[in-house]
Write a protein that holds these residues in place. Sequence first.
Motif, PDB file in Angstrom:
ATOM      1  N   GLY A 176      15.255 -48.440  -1.581  1.00  0.00           N
ATOM      2  CA  GLY A 176      16.087 -49.676  -0.725  1.00  0.00           C
ATOM      3  C   GLY A 176      16.099 -50.812  -1.698  1.00  0.00           C
ATOM      4  O   GLY A 176      16.581 -51.786  -1.027  1.00  0.00           O
ATOM      5  N   ARG A 177      15.801 -50.555  -3.011  1.00  0.00           N
ATOM      6  CA  ARG A 177      15.838 -52.080  -3.679  1.00  0.00           C
ATOM      7  C   ARG A 177      17.016 -52.678  -3.686  1.00  0.00           C
ATOM      8  O   ARG A 177      17.201 -53.823  -3.651  1.00  0.00           O
ATOM      9  N   TYR A 178      18.353 -51.941  -3.884  1.00  0.00           N
ATOM     10  CA  TYR A 178      19.482 -52.363  -4.022  1.00  0.00           C
ATOM     11  C   TYR A 178      20.494 -52.392  -2.745  1.00  0.00           C
ATOM     12  O   TYR A 178      21.554 -52.208  -2.904  1.00  0.00           O
ATOM     13  N   ALA A 179      19.707 -51.801  -1.597  1.00  0.00           N
ATOM     14  CA  ALA A 179      20.444 -51.290  -0.481  1.00  0.00           C
ATOM     15  C   ALA A 179      21.170 -52.789   0.089  1.00  0.00           C
ATOM     16  O   ALA A 179      22.290 -52.698   0.562  1.00  0.00           O
ATOM     17  N   LYS A 180      20.970 -53.966  -0.275  1.00  0.00           N
ATOM     18  CA  LYS A 180      21.374 -55.137   0.355  1.00  0.00           C
ATOM     19  C   LYS A 180      21.773 -56.038  -0.795  1.00  0.00           C
ATOM     20  O   LYS A 180      21.633 -57.413  -0.800  1.00  0.00           O
ATOM     21  N   GLY A 181      22.133 -55.631  -2.014  1.00  0.00           N
ATOM     22  CA  GLY A 181      22.621 -56.494  -3.087  1.00  0.00           C
ATOM     23  C   GLY A 181      21.578 -56.199  -4.199  1.00  0.00           C
ATOM     24  O   GLY A 181      20.570 -55.670  -4.221  1.00  0.00           O
ATOM     25  N   THR A 182      21.710 -57.091  -5.080  1.00  0.00           N
ATOM     26  CA  THR A 182      20.673 -57.215  -6.231  1.00  0.00           C
ATOM     27  C   THR A 182      19.970 -58.508  -6.349  1.00  0.00           C
ATOM     28  O   THR A 182      19.156 -58.902  -7.017  1.00  0.00           O
ATOM     29  N   ALA A 183      19.721 -59.362  -5.106  1.00  0.00           N
ATOM     30  CA  ALA A 183      18.952 -60.480  -5.031  1.00  0.00           C
ATOM     31  C   ALA A 183      17.592 -60.248  -4.991  1.00  0.00           C
ATOM     32  O   ALA A 183      17.150 -58.921  -4.566  1.00  0.00           O
ATOM     33  N   PRO A 184      16.600 -60.735  -5.736  1.00  0.00           N
ATOM     34  CA  PRO A 184      15.248 -60.334  -5.910  1.00  0.00           C
ATOM     35  C   PRO A 184      14.344 -60.267  -4.678  1.00  0.00           C
ATOM     36  O   PRO A 184      14.790 -60.744  -3.503  1.00  0.00           O
ATOM     37  N   LEU A 185      13.595 -59.211  -4.342  1.00  0.00           N
ATOM     38  CA  LEU A 185      12.740 -59.221  -3.122  1.00  0.00           C
ATOM     39  C   LEU A 185      11.724 -60.195  -3.243  1.00  0.00           C
ATOM     40  O   LEU A 185      11.463 -60.761  -4.298  1.00  0.00           O
ATOM     41  N   PRO A 186      11.547 -60.478  -1.976  1.00  0.00           N
ATOM     42  CA  PRO A 186      10.026 -61.656  -1.755  1.00  0.00           C
ATOM     43  C   PRO A 186       9.142 -61.431  -2.650  1.00  0.00           C
ATOM     44  O   PRO A 186       8.545 -60.188  -2.766  1.00  0.00           O
TER      45      PRO A 186
ATOM     46  N   ALA B 270      16.722 -69.303 -21.933  1.00  0.00           N
ATOM     47  CA  ALA B 270      18.334 -68.938 -21.208  1.00  0.00           C
ATOM     48  C   ALA B 270      18.594 -67.423 -21.366  1.00  0.00           C
ATOM     49  O   ALA B 270      19.157 -66.961 -20.425  1.00  0.00           O
ATOM     50  N   ILE B 271      18.133 -66.914 -22.376  1.00  0.00           N
ATOM     51  CA  ILE B 271      18.153 -65.312 -22.530  1.00  0.00           C
ATOM     52  C   ILE B 271      17.352 -64.851 -21.425  1.00  0.00           C
ATOM     53  O   ILE B 271      18.021 -63.682 -20.831  1.00  0.00           O
ATOM     54  N   ALA B 272      16.295 -65.184 -21.031  1.00  0.00           N
ATOM     55  CA  ALA B 272      15.425 -64.457 -20.065  1.00  0.00           C
ATOM     56  C   ALA B 272      16.215 -64.785 -18.638  1.00  0.00           C
ATOM     57  O   ALA B 272      16.083 -63.594 -17.811  1.00  0.00           O
ATOM     58  N   CYS B 273      16.624 -65.754 -18.352  1.00  0.00           N
ATOM     59  CA  CYS B 273      17.362 -65.880 -17.048  1.00  0.00           C
ATOM     60  C   CYS B 273      18.826 -65.418 -17.045  1.00  0.00           C
ATOM     61  O   CYS B 273      19.157 -65.053 -16.023  1.00  0.00           O
ATOM     62  N   ALA B 274      19.289 -65.062 -18.319  1.00  0.00           N
ATOM     63  CA  ALA B 274      20.643 -64.364 -18.167  1.00  0.00           C
ATOM     64  C   ALA B 274      20.526 -62.890 -18.096  1.00  0.00           C
ATOM     65  O   ALA B 274      21.461 -62.089 -17.346  1.00  0.00           O
ATOM     66  N   THR B 275      19.436 -62.387 -18.728  1.00  0.00           N
ATOM     67  CA  THR B 275      19.340 -60.836 -19.035  1.00  0.00           C
ATOM     68  C   THR B 275      18.796 -60.246 -17.655  1.00  0.00           C
ATOM     69  O   THR B 275      18.975 -59.212 -17.090  1.00  0.00           O
ATOM     70  N   ALA B 276      18.067 -61.115 -16.953  1.00  0.00           N
ATOM     71  CA  ALA B 276      17.234 -60.437 -15.596  1.00  0.00           C
ATOM     72  C   ALA B 276      18.178 -59.917 -14.577  1.00  0.00           C
ATOM     73  O   ALA B 276      18.358 -58.872 -14.110  1.00  0.00           O
ATOM     74  N   PRO B 277      19.202 -60.736 -14.219  1.00  0.00           N
ATOM     75  CA  PRO B 277      20.428 -60.215 -13.408  1.00  0.00           C
ATOM     76  C   PRO B 277      21.097 -59.175 -13.854  1.00  0.00           C
ATOM     77  O   PRO B 277      21.632 -58.513 -13.185  1.00  0.00           O
ATOM     78  N   LEU B 278      21.235 -59.232 -15.327  1.00  0.00           N
ATOM     79  CA  LEU B 278      22.075 -58.442 -16.127  1.00  0.00           C
ATOM     80  C   LEU B 278      21.587 -56.543 -15.717  1.00  0.00           C
ATOM     81  O   LEU B 278      22.098 -55.878 -15.367  1.00  0.00           O
ATOM     82  N   PHE B 279      20.171 -56.883 -16.000  1.00  0.00           N
ATOM     83  CA  PHE B 279      19.456 -55.549 -15.746  1.00  0.00           C
ATOM     84  C   PHE B 279      19.631 -55.142 -14.347  1.00  0.00           C
ATOM     85  O   PHE B 279      19.629 -53.856 -13.878  1.00  0.00           O
ATOM     86  N   ASP B 280      19.570 -55.975 -13.396  1.00  0.00           N
ATOM     87  CA  ASP B 280      19.498 -55.554 -11.978  1.00  0.00           C
ATOM     88  C   ASP B 280      21.181 -54.991 -11.675  1.00  0.00           C
ATOM     89  O   ASP B 280      20.935 -54.016 -10.982  1.00  0.00           O
ATOM     90  N   LYS B 281      22.061 -55.816 -12.379  1.00  0.00           N
ATOM     91  CA  LYS B 281      23.315 -55.005 -12.048  1.00  0.00           C
ATOM     92  C   LYS B 281      23.541 -53.567 -12.635  1.00  0.00           C
ATOM     93  O   LYS B 281      23.942 -52.753 -12.105  1.00  0.00           O
ATOM     94  N   LEU B 282      22.638 -53.370 -13.659  1.00  0.00           N
ATOM     95  CA  LEU B 282      22.436 -51.906 -14.118  1.00  0.00           C
ATOM     96  C   LEU B 282      21.406 -51.000 -13.452  1.00  0.00           C
ATOM     97  O   LEU B 282      21.212 -49.867 -13.722  1.00  0.00           O
ATOM     98  N   ARG B 283      20.998 -51.784 -12.432  1.00  0.00           N
ATOM     99  CA  ARG B 283      19.973 -50.876 -11.656  1.00  0.00           C
ATOM    100  C   ARG B 283      18.647 -50.603 -12.147  1.00  0.00           C
ATOM    101  O   ARG B 283      18.126 -49.380 -12.078  1.00  0.00           O
ATOM    102  N   VAL B 284      18.411 -51.344 -13.028  1.00  0.00           N
ATOM    103  CA  VAL B 284      17.199 -51.247 -13.920  1.00  0.00           C
ATOM    104  C   VAL B 284      16.128 -52.273 -13.185  1.00  0.00           C
ATOM    105  O   VAL B 284      16.008 -53.374 -13.418  1.00  0.00           O
ATOM    106  N   ASP B 285      15.372 -51.471 -12.297  1.00  0.00           N
ATOM    107  CA  ASP B 285      14.432 -52.420 -11.393  1.00  0.00           C
ATOM    108  C   ASP B 285      13.127 -52.566 -12.163  1.00  0.00           C
ATOM    109  O   ASP B 285      12.120 -51.748 -12.122  1.00  0.00           O
ATOM    110  N   ASP B 286      13.007 -53.848 -12.500  1.00  0.00           N
ATOM    111  CA  ASP B 286      11.973 -54.245 -13.218  1.00  0.00           C
ATOM    112  C   ASP B 286      11.027 -55.594 -12.414  1.00  0.00           C
ATOM    113  O   ASP B 286      11.547 -56.525 -12.499  1.00  0.00           O
ATOM    114  N   PRO B 287      10.321 -55.117 -11.463  1.00  0.00           N
ATOM    115  CA  PRO B 287       9.692 -56.246 -10.539  1.00  0.00           C
ATOM    116  C   PRO B 287       9.156 -57.339 -11.344  1.00  0.00           C
ATOM    117  O   PRO B 287       9.348 -58.559 -10.808  1.00  0.00           O
TER     118      PRO B 287
END
Length: 614
Positions: free
Chosen positions: A218-228, A332-349
């Motif tokens: 269910g990680r991406y069931a409601k989008g790519t927003a980070p979990l609490p 800047a690279i860290a902040c930019a690539t984190a959501p990119l990996f989420d869009k690729l469904r690479v779930d890295d908590p």
Amino acid sequence: MEENRTDWNVTEPRIGLRSPDLLNSSSSVNLQGNFEIDLEDTNWILTSSFIIFTMQTGFGMLESGCVSIKNEANIMMKNLADISLGGLTYWIFGYGMSFGQGPYSNPVIGVGDFLIDPPVGDSLMGPVFASFLFQLSFATTATTIVSGAMAERCNFKAYCLFSFMNTIVYCVPAGWVWGSNGFLSRLGAVDIAGSGPVHLIGGSSAFASALMLGPRLGRYAKGTAPLPLGNPVNAVMGTFVLWWGWLAFNSGSTYGVSGAKWQYAARAAVMTMMGSFGGGCFGLIFTLVKNKGKADVMELINSVLGSLVSVTAGCFLYRAWESILIGLIGAAIACATAPLFDKLRVDDPVGASSVHGACGLWGVLAVGLFADNPIPMDTTNGRSGLFKGGGWYLLGVQALTGVCLIAWGVTVTMLLLWLIDCVLPIRMDPYEELLGADLTEHRIRHGQVGVSRAVSALRPYHRSSSIEDVGGIGVNTGHSLVVDKLYEAQLQKKKNRFSGLQIFKNKAFEEDEQPKSKIKNEGFLNRRNGDPENELHIAIDSMADELNGTAFKNREKISKVVPEELKGKKFKELSVTELESLGEMNANEDRFRHRLNEDNYNEDVKRANMTWID
């Protein structure tokens, strides 16, 4: 087996080598040129190693703070496994595969110095052990990076096997960059403290692990927003511990303080802090702008850590403003690539793929752009970065280093996970994942984290008495047994008035004269300190009984607690202030009464014929 000692057959001592007797040593263990250390250097290396080891605490706190509470003990257990199992295999074969100097050593892999243990009386015993301990602290750090990317869905026993073998992923490329025979080292690759061999390898391995395991249920069931986050305070505290350890990580990589080393050790510490300042400032501005004035915890944490990773490869090769710039770009690279990996469904908590992988690659390339030639040390073999007039060669070698490390980290990790999965399923069963690894792997039940609700919902499909009989975390089972016996005695007393156990009335435990307080505290925290018969306490008990579906006899039912000044008044007779007060009371009661989702609760009760435990 006779070992090659050509590194020691030199005519003049190198920078920092101040013990001439070491040149003629008949030691059974050979050291590389960059491990030539004296008494003062050994002291510096050992102290740095001890501090680097505390980074394991930082990683554990950071990772446990990023996952849900029902998996926080599991992630800490994995960190323990990383040190125990990964450290053992590094001693058995890891150090030898990186720095072995046997006759079969080659530019790809070292051979020799396995099970390293120089005997008493060996003149190189101290330098060997100091060097091994320092490299061991690096190796366990690289392994720990991966655990965060596999969190909340990886089978613990399979992970232990992975941790035992993951040393291979780190030790071979470490030899390429740092070993005297490594092909990248011979080409002139520069990485002082491990942006490449530690962080890029760790990040690449984390990316491959997350990709192969797949996202959490269910990680991406409601989008790519980070979990609490499970515990944001733990995550921040872990960042501070890592920050502290990073100073030893970088300044300790001068391998001593003799000769000119002490000056560059000081420079490395300051440049490390400068880089983190740049990343921290960027992170603050970025998260406030992005979230419209609200600062996100993980964005700031990843910014700081990304900057530290970025400045690590050339920590004493930069000027202050260059370190700030490199750290800022890394953040800047860290902040930019984190959501990119989420869009690729690479779930890295924990964000290991973006922080350690992407920023590690930037750190390797930054050396080719900004590096100074650290005279009189030969760290860069006399070369400088592109922006310092050194030409394209160093940048080209650094780019080749990045490509080789990424290819190795991703390929070998995937192969290793595939082989382990053939022996033990590495992905947790969905039933176990829903309940949490703390309960299913370690028999730890947390309260108020949805575990009991999951047990109730899963009961019709899966029955496991070993899971359902686990007590809550921190519960003293001995005390619970005594309490149960007391309740049984009270019941027997009611049935048999001649029972030997004397039962007192409630006031038996009260003092004869109680001090009267002028302050009336009706807060929930004062529930058992006040009058147990007052209306507020009875009302709360009545609400709890209603939620639990329990009915007690001989208990006064109170639907609402109404102040004396409001009793008897009609609704239209109330003033504005009284209406507001009454509305607030009703809202508070509703929030308490319906703290559980009513539809889900009724559905579970109907299906499982049992109320939730917590």
